[in-house]
Design a protein around this motif. Structure first.
Motif, short mmCIF file in Angstrom:
data_model
loop_
_atom_site.label_atom_id
_atom_site.label_comp_id
_atom_site.label_asym_id
_atom_site.label_seq_id
_atom_site.Cartn_x
_atom_site.Cartn_y
_atom_site.Cartn_z
N ARG A 16 8.04 4.92 -0.28
CA ARG A 16 9.02 3.90 -0.67
C ARG A 16 10.38 4.55 -0.96
N GLN A 17 10.37 5.65 -1.67
CA GLN A 17 11.61 6.35 -1.99
C GLN A 17 12.27 6.91 -0.73
N MET A 18 11.45 7.45 0.17
CA MET A 18 11.99 8.00 1.42
C MET A 18 12.64 6.88 2.24
N ARG A 19 11.98 5.74 2.37
CA ARG A 19 12.53 4.62 3.12
C ARG A 19 13.84 4.16 2.48
N ASP A 20 13.85 4.05 1.15
CA ASP A 20 15.06 3.62 0.44
C ASP A 20 16.21 4.61 0.66
N LEU A 21 15.90 5.90 0.57
CA LEU A 21 16.92 6.92 0.76
C LEU A 21 17.50 6.87 2.17
N LEU A 22 16.63 6.80 3.16
CA LEU A 22 17.10 6.73 4.55
C LEU A 22 17.93 5.46 4.78
N GLN A 23 17.50 4.34 4.20
CA GLN A 23 18.23 3.10 4.38
C GLN A 23 19.62 3.19 3.72
N LYS A 24 19.69 3.81 2.56
CA LYS A 24 20.99 3.99 1.89
C LYS A 24 21.92 4.87 2.73
N GLN A 25 21.36 5.92 3.31
CA GLN A 25 22.16 6.78 4.18
C GLN A 25 22.67 6.01 5.40
N LEU A 26 21.80 5.22 5.99
CA LEU A 26 22.18 4.44 7.16
C LEU A 26 23.24 3.41 6.79
N ASP A 27 23.08 2.75 5.65
CA ASP A 27 24.07 1.77 5.19
C ASP A 27 25.42 2.43 4.94
N LEU A 28 25.40 3.62 4.34
CA LEU A 28 26.64 4.36 4.09
C LEU A 28 27.34 4.72 5.39
N LEU A 29 26.57 5.21 6.34
CA LEU A 29 27.11 5.58 7.64
C LEU A 29 27.71 4.37 8.35
N ARG A 30 27.02 3.25 8.32
CA ARG A 30 27.54 2.02 8.94
C ARG A 30 28.79 1.52 8.21
N GLY A 31 28.83 1.72 6.90
CA GLY A 31 30.03 1.36 6.14
C GLY A 31 31.24 2.17 6.59
N ARG A 35 0.81 -1.23 0.00
CA ARG A 35 0.00 0.00 0.00
C ARG A 35 0.84 1.27 0.00
N ASP A 36 2.16 1.13 0.15
CA ASP A 36 3.04 2.31 0.18
C ASP A 36 3.00 3.04 -1.16
N GLY A 37 2.98 4.33 -1.08
CA GLY A 37 3.10 5.15 -2.28
C GLY A 37 4.56 5.28 -2.68
N ASP A 38 4.79 5.82 -3.86
CA ASP A 38 6.16 5.99 -4.34
C ASP A 38 6.99 6.87 -3.41
N GLY A 39 6.39 7.93 -2.90
CA GLY A 39 7.12 8.85 -2.02
C GLY A 39 7.60 8.16 -0.76
#
Length: 145
Positions: free
Chosen positions: A51-66, A45-49
């Motif tokens: 989904r994109q926000m979750r993906d963006l935040l997850q990428k930032q978190l992954d980068l920080l953990r890296g 049921r998630d809208g594109d916005g």
């Protein structure tokens, strides 16, 4: 010279460690994780916005953990290079002292050659001036006495 390259590598590692330490903020990781949790798990049921926000935040978190995971390895490499430089300095100092006392070098030249080879290995196999390393001999030291 191997020691100059090693010194430059240590400086480069120092700069990278400093840069990562400023980028790595544990509070930021917690903030990103909290935002991801607030958005909730992915659903159909998630809208594109969303989904994109979750993906963006997850990428930032992954980068920080890296970044966080790279710091210990960089610090270990820096410590090893500094240890090699200190060992080389001590061997060169011993070489000068030994030659001054009785004209022998007590195997210091062999230890210096071994250290130089280890330095080249630590530098990732960068080519060293092998003629300079092989030219380390007892003769110049003995002539100074």
């Amino acid at each position: 010279m191997p020691h100059a390259c090693l010194n430059q590598q240590a400086k480069t590692i120092d700069e990278e460690v400093a840069s990562l330490e400023t980028a790595v903020d544990p509070a930021e990781a917690e903030r990103l994780a909290a935002k991801i949790a607030a958005i909730g798990p992915p659903s159909d049921r998630d809208g594109d916005g969303k989904r994109q926000m979750r993906d963006l935040l997850q990428k930032q978190l992954d980068l920080l953990r890296g970044f966080e995971s790279r710091l210990p390895g960089l610090k270990d490499r820096r410590a090893r290079r500094l240890e090699l430089l200190r060992a080389l300095w001590l061997q060169v100092t011993e070489l000068g002292s030994a030659a001054g006392n009785d004209g022998t070098t007590s195997g210091a030249t062999d230890r210096i050659r071994t250290l130089c080879a280890e330095i080249v290995t630590q530098m990732g196999g960068a080519s060293a001036d092998t003629e300079a390393t092989e030219a380390i001999s007892d003769a110049p030291t003995i002539e100074r006495t």
